[in-house]
Design an enzyme around this catalytic site. Structure first.
Site, PDB file in Angstrom:
ATOM      1  N   PRO A  17      37.453  41.669  50.752  1.00 13.86           N
ATOM      2  CA  PRO A  17      38.509  41.795  51.631  1.00 13.86           C
ATOM      3  C   PRO A  17      39.544  40.998  51.323  1.00 13.86           C
ATOM      4  O   PRO A  17      40.668  41.068  52.288  1.00 13.86           O
ATOM      5  CB  PRO A  17      37.939  42.303  52.971  1.00 13.86           C
ATOM      6  CG  PRO A  17      36.791  41.175  53.072  1.00 13.86           C
ATOM      7  CD  PRO A  17      36.219  41.292  51.449  1.00 13.86           C
ATOM      8  N   ASP A  40      43.766  43.954  40.709  1.00 15.41           N
ATOM      9  CA  ASP A  40      44.460  44.898  41.387  1.00 15.41           C
ATOM     10  C   ASP A  40      45.389  43.902  42.200  1.00 15.41           C
ATOM     11  O   ASP A  40      45.499  42.687  42.457  1.00 15.41           O
ATOM     12  CB  ASP A  40      43.785  45.751  42.266  1.00 15.41           C
ATOM     13  CG  ASP A  40      43.046  46.811  41.728  1.00 15.41           C
ATOM     14  OD1 ASP A  40      43.540  47.097  40.611  1.00 15.41           O
ATOM     15  OD2 ASP A  40      42.172  47.485  42.215  1.00 15.41           O
ATOM     16  N   LYS A  62      47.918  48.708  42.092  1.00 19.14           N
ATOM     17  CA  LYS A  62      48.697  50.051  42.349  1.00 19.14           C
ATOM     18  C   LYS A  62      48.930  50.020  43.752  1.00 19.14           C
ATOM     19  O   LYS A  62      48.289  49.555  44.588  1.00 19.14           O
ATOM     20  CB  LYS A  62      47.624  51.256  42.219  1.00 19.14           C
ATOM     21  CG  LYS A  62      47.396  51.694  40.922  1.00 19.14           C
ATOM     22  CD  LYS A  62      46.356  52.763  40.686  1.00 19.14           C
ATOM     23  CE  LYS A  62      46.051  53.185  39.170  1.00 19.14           C
ATOM     24  NZ  LYS A  62      47.406  53.636  38.722  1.00 19.14           N
ATOM     25  N   ALA A 124      36.630  46.643  52.895  1.00 18.10           N
ATOM     26  CA  ALA A 124      37.515  46.072  53.710  1.00 18.10           C
ATOM     27  C   ALA A 124      36.820  46.675  55.206  1.00 18.10           C
ATOM     28  O   ALA A 124      37.010  46.307  56.207  1.00 18.10           O
ATOM     29  CB  ALA A 124      38.850  46.554  53.474  1.00 18.10           C
TER      30      ALA A 124
END
Length: 156
Positions: A17, A40, A62, A124
């Site tokens: 996370p 990412d 993204k 997360a």
């Protein structure tokens, strides 16, 4: 297509996370031994700094509403790097199996004879619950946990 041992491999790794101290030991080892790191937007500098100095680093993140690298481009990039014989780490925030497109990436790479390994990460969802001191399930209050996405497939 069977895996060619002279071809590199791709590890689909969960970065957890955020903080580096929430990486799993296996994820840490993967990052520390990566020859190519495709990461990412949610992966922070603290974790990226764990990669070797000579490691190729490519941001593939993204973000909703922003121009980003298409999934097909990411797939082909992983394939190209693995075919160069590199140990490729596809580093994703959280756990790669939860909203991480790991199934699509594995299927693509397997179809092209590239070995893959999935390295789970702390999602997360559980990290946020722990941060605020409450369990995701509790015998007296919650007997199940549902993780859902708002989208099914967008093709990119």
């Amino acid at each position: 297509m069977p895996h060619d041992p002279s071809t590199g491999c791709v590890l689909l790794v969960g970065a957890g996370p955020g903080p580096a101290d929430l990486l799993t030991v296996r994820a840490l080892r993967a990052v520390e031994t990566a020859q190519a790191l495709l990461y990412d937007a949610l992966v922070g500098a603290e974790i990226l700094d764990l990669a070797p100095a000579g490691c190729i680093r490519i941001q593939t993140g993204k973000r909703a509403g922003r121009t980003s690298m298409k999934q097909e481009t990411i797939n082909r990039l992983m394939l190209r790097l693995a075919r160069r014989g590199l140990r490729v780490v596809r580093l994703k925030g959280g756990d790669p199996s939860i909203f991480g497109r790991v199934g699509e990436e594995c299927a693509f790479l397997h179809a092209h004879g590239v070995a893959t390994e999935i390295v789970p990460g702390v999602t997360a969802a559980s990290a946020a619950a722990a941060q605020f001191g409450f369990p995701l399930t509790h015998r007296d209050a919650a007997r199940r946990l549902l993780i859902a996405t708002a989208t099914v497939s967008s093709g990119d």
